[in-house]
Enzyme design. Structure first.
Site, PDB file in Angstrom:
ATOM      1  N   VAL A 109       0.836  -1.185   0.000  1.00 62.68           N
ATOM      2  CA  VAL A 109       0.000   0.000   0.000  1.00 62.68           C
ATOM      3  C   VAL A 109       0.874   1.240   0.000  1.00 62.68           C
ATOM      4  O   VAL A 109       2.092   1.165   0.020  1.00 62.68           O
ATOM      5  CB  VAL A 109      -0.940   0.022   1.217  1.00 62.68           C
ATOM      6  CG1 VAL A 109      -1.955  -1.098   1.108  1.00 62.68           C
ATOM      7  CG2 VAL A 109      -0.160  -0.122   2.505  1.00 62.68           C
ATOM      8  N   SER A 114       7.521   2.311   5.312  1.00 62.42           N
ATOM      9  CA  SER A 114       8.102   0.969   5.215  1.00 62.42           C
ATOM     10  C   SER A 114       7.322   0.073   4.270  1.00 62.42           C
ATOM     11  O   SER A 114       7.472  -1.141   4.290  1.00 62.42           O
ATOM     12  CB  SER A 114       8.115   0.329   6.613  1.00 62.42           C
ATOM     13  OG  SER A 114       6.801   0.224   7.118  1.00 62.42           O
ATOM     14  N   CYS A 115       6.506   0.643   3.403  1.00 62.08           N
ATOM     15  CA  CYS A 115       5.605  -0.179   2.600  1.00 62.08           C
ATOM     16  C   CYS A 115       6.255  -0.755   1.359  1.00 62.08           C
ATOM     17  O   CYS A 115       5.637  -1.530   0.645  1.00 62.08           O
ATOM     18  CB  CYS A 115       4.366   0.615   2.189  1.00 62.08           C
ATOM     19  SG  CYS A 115       4.736   1.965   1.039  1.00 62.08           S
ATOM     20  N   GLY A 116       7.502  -0.360   1.072  1.00 59.21           N
ATOM     21  CA  GLY A 116       8.158  -0.899  -0.098  1.00 59.21           C
ATOM     22  C   GLY A 116       8.013  -0.038  -1.326  1.00 59.21           C
ATOM     23  O   GLY A 116       8.602  -0.324  -2.369  1.00 59.21           O
TER      24      GLY A 116
END
Length: 279
Positions: A109, A114-116
């Site tokens: 998302v 830290s969601c990529g």
């Protein structure tokens, strides 16, 4: 349940003298947030205002926007092997028919640092999912002198920080400087979620005539949470990140950093800051 502080033994050394005494520490426990029974995210938080934290988190994920979007928020029974309730698992059930984005445990998302995702993908995702454009009808006008006084007011209202020295805080102010709400948490993003979640529960979204002040730095995640709640001004006592500035510029958010004493840096949205009151 809900203990904000805990006591631990500490060996104190002062000028070579050694003593033993109890020390007050801020509590830190995991909170698992479930959406309609499906595990969604785990955050380390200070217990308290857990329902507001979960609701605010889901506002920043683009799931919730009004009190009517929520059917129930409950602690989950049987959260451990023996079936006891740890009060560390919260399930948010949405109203029937509410469209829910495809959010997975992989955190695929747009809302957390830290969601990529990074760079343009993160900026595009927030821009395309924000419910409320930053309002300028008329623009919020924040006197620089008033802004300069907000950190002291935030610090004075931090009840738990006085006992522990270990908490971040986030506060909502009206454009004239009136303190509207303040929340503390071991994570500054959680403190903001608690503020936004309480606003959702009170039917106060979007927060289009408010100023959000955070202790510490202004990360992309905090700028994103401000944008998703319709907040026009985000101020921080420390530095912003480059991506936070990029998001603020794209979304029309006023971003103020290094708000200390009578000085501050206005990175974006300077039309909302009346500099004449800074001296």
């Amino acid at each position: 349940m809900g203990r904000v502080t805990e006591r631990r033994k500490v060996i104190r050394i002062r000028d070579g003298a050694v003593s033993s005494r109890p020390d007050t520490l801020v509590a830190e426990e995991p909170l698992e947030i479930r959406l309609n029974g499906k595990a969604l995210a785990i955050t380390m938080r200070t217990p308290g205002d857990d329902f507001a934290l979960a609701a605010g988190f889901l506002v920043s994920e683009g799931v919730l926007g009004a009190p009517s979007d929520v059917r129930t928020i409950v602690y989950c029974d049987g959260a451990t092997v023996d079936g006891s309730n740890t009060y560390n698992v919260v399930d948010v059930r949405t109203a029937p028919g509410l469209a829910v984005p495809d959010i997975t445990l992989e955190r695929n998302v747009y809302t957390t640092s830290s969601c990529g995702l990074c760079g343009k993908a993160s900026l595009d995702a927030v821009r395309t999912t924000a419910r409320w454009p930053i309002s300028d009808m008329p623009p919020v006008r924040a006197e620089a002198r008033m802004l300069a006084g907000l950190p002291d007011r935030l610090r004075a209202a931090q009840r738990v920080f006085d006992r522990t020295g270990g908490l971040h805080a986030a506060a909502l102010f009206a454009e004239d400087g009136e303190l509207l709400d303040i929340r503390e948490d071991v994570g500054r993003h959680n403190a903001v979620d608690k503020l936004v979640g309480r606003a959702l529960q009170n039917g106060a979204l979007p927060l289009s005539r408010t100023i959000l002040l955070v202790s510490g730095r202004a990360s992309f995640e905090l700028a994103q949470k401000a944008v998703m709640a319709g907040i026009p001004v985000l101020a921080a006592v420390s530095a912003p990140s480059s991506l936070a500035v990029d998001l603020a510029a794209e979304s029309g958010l006023t971003l103020v950093g290094f708000l200390r004493g009578t000085s501050m840096n206005v990175y974006t949205g300077e039309h909302r800051v009346a500099a004449g009151g800074a001296d």
